[in-house]
Design a protein around this motif. Sequence first.
Motif, PDB file in Angstrom:
ATOM      1  N   PHE A  38       0.860  -1.180   0.000  1.00  0.00           N
ATOM      2  CA  PHE A  38       0.000   0.000   0.000  1.00  0.00           C
ATOM      3  C   PHE A  38       0.900   1.235   0.000  1.00  0.00           C
ATOM      4  CE2 PHE A  38      -2.631   3.194   2.355  1.00  0.00           C
ATOM      5  CZ  PHE A  38      -3.600   3.351   1.377  1.00  0.00           C
ATOM      6  N   GLY A  39       0.510   2.240  -0.758  1.00  0.00           N
ATOM      7  CA  GLY A  39       1.302   3.464  -0.842  1.00  0.00           C
ATOM      8  C   GLY A  39       1.628   3.780  -2.284  1.00  0.00           C
ATOM      9  N   THR A  68       5.251   1.931  -4.198  1.00  0.00           N
ATOM     10  CA  THR A  68       5.436   0.485  -4.052  1.00  0.00           C
ATOM     11  C   THR A  68       4.399  -0.220  -4.910  1.00  0.00           C
ATOM     12  OG1 THR A  68       5.363  -1.364  -2.487  1.00  0.00           O
ATOM     13  CG2 THR A  68       3.904   0.471  -2.027  1.00  0.00           C
ATOM     14  N   GLY A  69       4.650  -1.463  -5.256  1.00  0.00           N
ATOM     15  CA  GLY A  69       3.600  -2.265  -5.873  1.00  0.00           C
ATOM     16  C   GLY A  69       2.435  -2.434  -4.920  1.00  0.00           C
ATOM     17  N   ASP A  72      -2.037  -3.948  -4.607  1.00  0.00           N
ATOM     18  CA  ASP A  72      -2.965  -4.952  -5.132  1.00  0.00           C
ATOM     19  C   ASP A  72      -3.420  -4.607  -6.552  1.00  0.00           C
ATOM     20  OD1 ASP A  72      -4.406  -2.723  -4.243  1.00  0.00           O
ATOM     21  OD2 ASP A  72      -6.184  -3.901  -3.817  1.00  0.00           O
ATOM     22  N   ARG A  73      -3.315  -3.353  -6.932  1.00  0.00           N
ATOM     23  CA  ARG A  73      -3.744  -2.921  -8.272  1.00  0.00           C
ATOM     24  C   ARG A  73      -2.546  -2.804  -9.221  1.00  0.00           C
ATOM     25  NH1 ARG A  73      -9.441  -2.935  -9.081  1.00  0.00           N
ATOM     26  NH2 ARG A  73      -9.956  -3.739  -7.045  1.00  0.00           N
ATOM     27  N   THR A  74      -1.528  -2.070  -8.791  1.00  0.00           N
ATOM     28  CA  THR A  74      -0.289  -2.048  -9.557  1.00  0.00           C
ATOM     29  C   THR A  74       0.474  -3.288  -9.119  1.00  0.00           C
ATOM     30  OG1 THR A  74      -0.376   0.369  -9.602  1.00  0.00           O
ATOM     31  CG2 THR A  74       1.727  -0.650 -10.149  1.00  0.00           C
ATOM     32  N   ALA A  75      -0.048  -4.444  -9.576  1.00  0.00           N
ATOM     33  CA  ALA A  75       0.407  -5.749  -9.071  1.00  0.00           C
ATOM     34  C   ALA A  75       1.772  -6.084  -9.660  1.00  0.00           C
ATOM     35  CB  ALA A  75      -0.616  -6.817  -9.433  1.00  0.00           C
ATOM     36  N   LEU A  76       2.749  -6.248  -8.800  1.00  0.00           N
ATOM     37  CA  LEU A  76       4.119  -6.525  -9.229  1.00  0.00           C
ATOM     38  C   LEU A  76       4.635  -7.750  -8.494  1.00  0.00           C
ATOM     39  CD1 LEU A  76       5.458  -2.853  -9.100  1.00  0.00           C
ATOM     40  CD2 LEU A  76       4.447  -4.055 -11.040  1.00  0.00           C
ATOM     41  N   LEU A  77       5.817  -8.177  -8.872  1.00  0.00           N
ATOM     42  CA  LEU A  77       6.411  -9.355  -8.241  1.00  0.00           C
ATOM     43  C   LEU A  77       7.352  -8.991  -7.099  1.00  0.00           C
ATOM     44  CD1 LEU A  77       7.074 -11.502 -11.419  1.00  0.00           C
ATOM     45  CD2 LEU A  77       5.193 -11.710  -9.769  1.00  0.00           C
ATOM     46  N   PRO A 126       7.072  -6.783  -0.541  1.00  0.00           N
ATOM     47  CA  PRO A 126       6.683  -5.470   0.004  1.00  0.00           C
ATOM     48  C   PRO A 126       7.898  -4.741   0.573  1.00  0.00           C
ATOM     49  CG  PRO A 126       6.004  -7.250   1.484  1.00  0.00           C
ATOM     50  CD  PRO A 126       6.516  -7.903   0.230  1.00  0.00           C
ATOM     51  N   VAL A 163      -2.631   7.284  -3.666  1.00  0.00           N
ATOM     52  CA  VAL A 163      -2.446   6.014  -2.957  1.00  0.00           C
ATOM     53  C   VAL A 163      -3.745   5.231  -2.760  1.00  0.00           C
ATOM     54  CG1 VAL A 163      -0.428   6.888  -1.725  1.00  0.00           C
ATOM     55  CG2 VAL A 163      -2.687   7.118  -0.674  1.00  0.00           C
ATOM     56  N   TYR A 175      11.022   8.758   2.892  1.00  0.00           N
ATOM     57  CA  TYR A 175       9.675   8.506   2.330  1.00  0.00           C
ATOM     58  C   TYR A 175       8.618   9.006   3.315  1.00  0.00           C
ATOM     59  CZ  TYR A 175       6.148   5.273   0.077  1.00  0.00           C
ATOM     60  OH  TYR A 175       5.075   4.690  -0.564  1.00  0.00           O
ATOM     61  N   LEU A 183       6.276  -6.299 -14.569  1.00  0.00           N
ATOM     62  CA  LEU A 183       5.792  -6.629 -13.233  1.00  0.00           C
ATOM     63  C   LEU A 183       6.802  -6.236 -12.170  1.00  0.00           C
ATOM     64  CD1 LEU A 183       4.140 -10.084 -14.040  1.00  0.00           C
ATOM     65  CD2 LEU A 183       3.107  -7.803 -14.082  1.00  0.00           C
ATOM     66  N   LEU A 234       9.573   3.342  -8.127  1.00  0.00           N
ATOM     67  CA  LEU A 234       9.156   2.882  -6.802  1.00  0.00           C
ATOM     68  C   LEU A 234      10.385   2.751  -5.908  1.00  0.00           C
ATOM     69  CD1 LEU A 234       6.702   0.083  -8.016  1.00  0.00           C
ATOM     70  CD2 LEU A 234       6.167   2.470  -7.462  1.00  0.00           C
ATOM     71  N   ASN A 236      10.975  -0.084  -4.169  1.00  0.00           N
ATOM     72  CA  ASN A 236      11.374  -1.484  -4.041  1.00  0.00           C
ATOM     73  C   ASN A 236      12.727  -1.722  -4.692  1.00  0.00           C
ATOM     74  OD1 ASN A 236       8.261  -1.283  -4.653  1.00  0.00           O
ATOM     75  ND2 ASN A 236       8.536  -3.015  -3.273  1.00  0.00           N
ATOM     76  N   ASP A 276      -2.673  -1.779 -15.311  1.00  0.00           N
ATOM     77  CA  ASP A 276      -2.877  -2.413 -14.010  1.00  0.00           C
ATOM     78  C   ASP A 276      -3.826  -3.616 -14.116  1.00  0.00           C
ATOM     79  OD1 ASP A 276      -1.090  -0.818 -12.692  1.00  0.00           O
ATOM     80  OD2 ASP A 276      -2.554   0.261 -11.493  1.00  0.00           O
ATOM     81  N   ARG A 329       8.664 -18.582  -8.578  1.00  0.00           N
ATOM     82  CA  ARG A 329       7.954 -17.397  -9.059  1.00  0.00           C
ATOM     83  C   ARG A 329       8.614 -16.739 -10.275  1.00  0.00           C
ATOM     84  NH1 ARG A 329       3.975 -14.192  -6.435  1.00  0.00           N
ATOM     85  NH2 ARG A 329       4.446 -11.963  -6.361  1.00  0.00           N
TER      86      ARG A 329
END
Lengths: 336, 336, 336, 336
Positions: free
Chosen positions: A100-101, A104-105, A107-112, A115, A300, B285, C103, C111, C113, D260, D281
Motif C-alpha cells: 500500500f502506498g 510500491t507495488g 494490489d492494483r499495480t500488481a508486481l512481483l 513489500p 495512494v 519517504y 511486473l 518505486l 522497491n 494495471d 515465481r
Amino acid sequence: MDVVEFRPEPSQYAWTFGGAAPVREVEPGSVMRLWCDDAFGGRIRSVSDLASASLDPRFLNPQTGPFSVRGAEPGDTLVLHLVDLTPARDWGASTLVPFFGGLTGTDRTALLNPPLDERTWIYEVDRARRTVTFVAGRSDLSLDLPLAPMLGTVGVAPANREVRSSLTPDAFGGNMDTPEMRAGTTCYLPVNEPGAIFSVGDGHYRQGEGESCGTAVEGAMDVTLIVDLVKAPAGPAPLWPRLENDDEIIVVGSSRPLEDAWRISQVEMIAWLGELLGLDRLDAYQLLTQVSLAPLANVVDTNYSAVTKVAKALVPGLRPHDGLHADLRDRALAVV
Amino acid sequence: MDVVEFRPEPSQYAWTFGGAAPVREVEPGSVMRLWCDDAFGGRIRSVSDLASASLDPRFLNPQTGPFSVRGAEPGDTLVLHLVDLTPARDWGASTLVPFFGGLTGTDRTALLNPPLDERTWIYEVDRARRTVTFVAGRSDLSLDLPLAPMLGTVGVAPANREVRSSLTPDAFGGNMDTPEMRAGTTCYLPVNEPGAIFSVGDGHYRQGEGESCGTAVEGAMDVTLIVDLVKAPAGPAPLWPRLENDDEIIVVGSSRPLEDAWRISQVEMIAWLGELLGLDRLDAYQLLTQVSLAPLANVVDTNYSAVTKVAKALVPGLRPHDGLHADLRDRALAVV
Amino acid sequence: MDVVEFRPEPSQYAWTFGGAAPVREVEPGSVMRLWCDDAFGGRIRSVSDLASASLDPRFLNPQTGPFSVRGAEPGDTLVLHLVDLTPARDWGASTLVPFFGGLTGTDRTALLNPPLDERTWIYEVDRARRTVTFVAGRSDLSLDLPLAPMLGTVGVAPANREVRSSLTPDAFGGNMDTPEMRAGTTCYLPVNEPGAIFSVGDGHYRQGEGESCGTAVEGAMDVTLIVDLVKAPAGPAPLWPRLENDDEIIVVGSSRPLEDAWRISQVEMIAWLGELLGLDRLDAYQLLTQVSLAPLANVVDTNYSAVTKVAKALVPGLRPHDGLHADLRDRALAVV
Amino acid sequence: MDVVEFRPEPSQYAWTFGGAAPVREVEPGSVMRLWCDDAFGGRIRSVSDLASASLDPRFLNPQTGPFSVRGAEPGDTLVLHLVDLTPARDWGASTLVPFFGGLTGTDRTALLNPPLDERTWIYEVDRARRTVTFVAGRSDLSLDLPLAPMLGTVGVAPANREVRSSLTPDAFGGNMDTPEMRAGTTCYLPVNEPGAIFSVGDGHYRQGEGESCGTAVEGAMDVTLIVDLVKAPAGPAPLWPRLENDDEIIVVGSSRPLEDAWRISQVEMIAWLGELLGLDRLDAYQLLTQVSLAPLANVVDTNYSAVTKVAKALVPGLRPHDGLHADLRDRALAVV
C-alpha cells in the motif's frame, strides 16, 4: 441552533459510505460536535506496532456516523462547514502498510517485488506550540512540524445503490485525503439518497500533498461542524465534491489514472465557473488554464484524488450560493 | 564575468533538444542575456489568428540556443540560474489547438470526437501595473491578472543519442511547463552530452498549474541567466531536473500516465533528501509524505510533468551544493 | 529483382531510429537478405551472464540498417514484406534486467522497491523439430515450445526531426515487440524523411503477448524481406504502423497509458476500415466493436504497444492497395 | 442432480453485486436453467430507440439472481460451469450511449467535447445459420457475422461489505465483458460472503475484444450452468476470477489504467502456474513471458478488464482442482 454531540463506541463505527444505518437524524442548520477515531482504529500506538500484525484490512478508516439529514433529497446539495478540528490525542501515527502506498507495488499495480519493509513512526503533539514531531527511525533526525489538522474522509451515500469502503474516494466524496479539508472549509456534496447519509473520519494531524506512503500523521480528532442543505431548485447539485474557504473555490476529482482525476476536477470547475460567472465554456477553459492551481490530494487510495483551485482574489464574483460560506463563517463564530 | 548576448534570427531557431549545432560556446560562470520568441513563433497575434491556419506543427516552441558549456562532461550537473524574465512584447496569446490540450481527445488519447472549436485570446501586458488582461471571447468578462513570467522549456541534449522535439519534457528537462521556472530559480540538469548543449524558450507571461488548454499566456521573453557547472566528483548528477529557489527545493518528473510523472518526482526527491540530510530511504519517504507539496506542471504535453516541493523552512539543512543557490542569488544582484 | 545482402559488423550497428547514416540505398522492389544480432548484442550467452554485468543500456537492440529507399518521400508509404525469418543461432536468451519489465518498478513507474533478482534463461533451438526449450532455473521443469520467429523492431526515421532509441516504439514503428511481425506479414509504415531510412532488428525466437518480463527468447536472425513503396497519390500514408497477413489486417498503437495505445490502434483501424469499405465512421466503430481482436504486444517498453486486428474472413473487401499483399506473397515465392 | 429453473420478472432484477437478497438458495452440484434479459432491459428494440431517450442509467445490466450457494463460506471457491448459452430473442441490439465507450470522453475521462452522435444498430439472429447480421446505418453494408454467445457479467458479492453496480468488473468478477465467458467455460470465483451470492446477466450474441463502443450485440439469453463449490482446505481461493476451458487456463484482471488490469491478470496467472506446476515465481514469470496470450476484454467499463491465457497444449500439467473442469464437461453432457 441544534447541537448534536456524538462519540461512537467502537461497535458503532461505520466502515462504508452507504449501507450503514444512520446513527442520528440531524436538522439542517445543526451544529455537530463529533469525535473520530484514527484510520487505524487506534491500534498503532508505538513504533513497534507494525501494520501487518496490528491491522485488519476490513477495519480501517472507521467512520463517525452516518447521519441522516432531515429533508435531504436526491438532487439537493449537502453543505458541511468545518468549524474546528482539534487533535483528540497527544500523538499521531504513520506506518508503512505492505503493498500500500504510492511508491510500491500494490494490489492494483500488481508486481512481483516483495513489500517494502514495515515501519511505524509516532509523532508527539505539542498543543501549546501546535507542532507534531517527526523522529526518524534509522537516521538521526528529529523535526517539529506545524500541526495542520484535516479530515481524510467526508462523504455521503453513493449513487446507484452502491456501497463503498471507507477507503474509497469518488463522486460521493469519501477518502479524498486532501489537506484542503480543514477548519474553515465548507464542503458541498451531491445528495444521492434520502437523508444524504453522511459520515466523517480519518483525522490527519498533518499531511503532504499526495499522501505518498499511504498514511498521514493519523490521529483521533474532535470535530465541530455545521450541517446545512441547499434544496434542488436553488441550483444543480455538484457532480463532484466542491469546497470553499475564505480564499478559494476548490473541486476534488477522484479516479484512475491520475490524469482522469485531474480532468474531472477541471471539468467540474469549468462548470462551476460557468454557473458563477456566466462564462462561456471555452472562455472558462481559457481562464482556468491561466489561474487554476492543481495540487494533488492522494496518489495512494483506491481512486487517486486531484484538486483544482481558483483564488477569489484573482477572479471576482466567486460567491457560491449567495455567500453561504461567509454566512457559515459567521455562524461558526457563535459556536466555538 | 563573461556576458553573452544572443538574439536568434528565425533561421537560427532550434526545434529540438539534441541534434542541433551549438550557436555559441559559453564559459561556466557566464551571464547570458537572451531573447526567446514565443511558442507560436509570433504567428498568433490577434483573436482571428487561429491555430490550424496560423501554425505548422513542425515549428512550435522555437528554442534559443543550443549553447555548449565549456568543460561540461556527461555525469556533471549543469546549473542555470534565472536572474530575470521580462516580457519582450506588449501582448501575449493563448489559443486552442485542435486535438491538443488536457480536456479534449488528442493524437494519443485518440477518440472519435471532432476537435473543440478553435479560439484565440490576446492578453495585453500592462508593464507598470504588472498585469495581463484576460478578455472573454463569448462572454462579458475582462480581468486583470498578475504578470508571472516563466519559461516553459529549459533543457539539455538527451541521453542515449536521442533527439527530442522541443515540445517534449523528460529527464533532460525540456518542455516541463512548470510555473516554478521563474526568475530567482536555480535549475540543475544532468549533463548527457559533452557541452551539455542547452537551450531555453517558450516564455509564458502567466500560467496556471496543469496548463489545461495546452497553451499559457505565450509571449516572447527577455531572459537573463547565469550558467554554472558542478563537476561530477562534487556529487552525482540528478537523474531528473531539480530546481531550487529561496524557499524550496523542487523536482520535476515527466512521463505518462500522470502518476508515473509524480512517482518519478517523489523518488528523486527522496534521493535528494537522502543526499542532503543523510536520511535513511524509508525515513525520507515518511518525511516526504508529511511535508511535500505536489502541484502539477502540465497535463497536456507529450509527457505530463508533476512537481514535488519541500519547503526549506520546514526542513532545516536543505542546502544543495554548499549553498550554490545563495551564491548565485548574490551574483545575480551584480547583474541586473 | 535486385537482391541486397547485408550483415553488419558490430561497428555498423545503429542504435536509433533516425539520426544514423544509411548503410545502403535500395530500390523499391528489392529483395534484402539481412542478418540481425539479438537485442543484447550477443552478450548474454549462458545462465551466468546477468544483465547488470553483461549489458550496457546504451547498447541494446542493435539495428541492421538503416537503409534508404530510393524515391521515398514524406507522405509515401513504405512497404516491408517479411519473406522469411530464420534463427541465426542455435540458442536464444532471456534475462531479467533490473528495473525493467512489466511486473516490477521501473525508471518510469519509479518505486522504492529494490529490483527483482537477476536471472537468465538460455533456450536451445532444435531446428528439425522447430522448438526452443525452456529450462526452469529454480524448479524442475523443462519444456519444448514451438519456434515462432518474429522481429521486435521494424521502424523508419521519426517525424519532426526526432531521433529515438531503438528501444522505443511509436508512430514510426520501432520496438513494437508484437508477435504479428513474422514471416508472411506485410508492414506499412509512414515515410517521414526522404528515403524512409528504415532498419530492422531484435529477433525473437518466440514471445508471448505483452513480453511480460521485458525480454523474449532473444536471438540473432536471418531476415529475408522485400521492400516496396506506395507513392503518396495512391492513398494517404498511415498515421500508425499497419500490418497485413493472409488472414488479417492489423494496426499497432504505441503510447502510455496502455489504454491510449489501444485507442490509437482502434482509431487508426476505423480509418482503415473507412478507406477500404467506404464505411461511415460510426458504422466502422460499431463493426469494429463486434469483430476486432485486441491482443497486447508489449507492456514493458518506453511506450506500450497494443494491437487491433480484423479478420478478412469476417469482413469481405479488406484488400489494401489493390491486393499488394497477395502480390508480395507471390513475389516471395520466387525468393525463398 | 438438482435442476433449478428461474426466469426473473423485471421486478426481480438485481442491479448490484452484493446488497440484494438472494432469490433462491441452490445446492452445489445443481444445474440451473436461467433466463437473462439484455443489458438494456429490452428497451432498445429498433434503430430509432436511442440511448438517451430509452435508457435510465440506474437500470442497466439487470442481473438474474442473486443465488445463494448452500455451504459456501468466505475463502471457498465458487465454481460456475457454463453448459449452454442460447439467444433468447431473434435480434440483438448495440447502441452508442452518450459519454460512454472507449473512443469518446466519458464521466471519468472528462473532456469538453460534446458526445458522439447517438446511433443504434439492430442485429437479426439467424438460428439455423448461427449468424447475426450487421447492417450499417449510414453506409451500404450488410454483413453476416458468426453467432458467438457469451455473458458479459458473472459475479459474486464483493469483499469488505461493498455493493457494486452491475456495470462494474473487479476481483469479484462482475461486468468483465470478456468473450472467454462462453459455453464450455468453467469460472472460478472467490467467495467473499456466506452463500457466495452470485448472479449472471448481460448476454452478448457476439463481441470483439475491448467492446470498443461500449455495447456488444446485446441480447437476452437462455443460460444453462452447473454450480459447484471447492471448499477452502482444497486450495486457496483465487484473488481474481479464473477461467478454464478445454484448451486454456485464463485469468481476468480489472482495474484502471489498463496496464494495471493486465498486471493483475499476469501476477494471478503466475500464482496459478506456481500452484499447478510447483514453479518458482521468477521461473513462472519467464515462462509466462514466452507463452501467455493477452487479449483485452473491455476498455469501456468502470474498470477495464484484461485477460491472460495459457494454452494447455503448450504447458502440460495445467489441471486445476484435479481435473474438475473435465468432470464438469462430463456432467454437462448429461444436461443438454
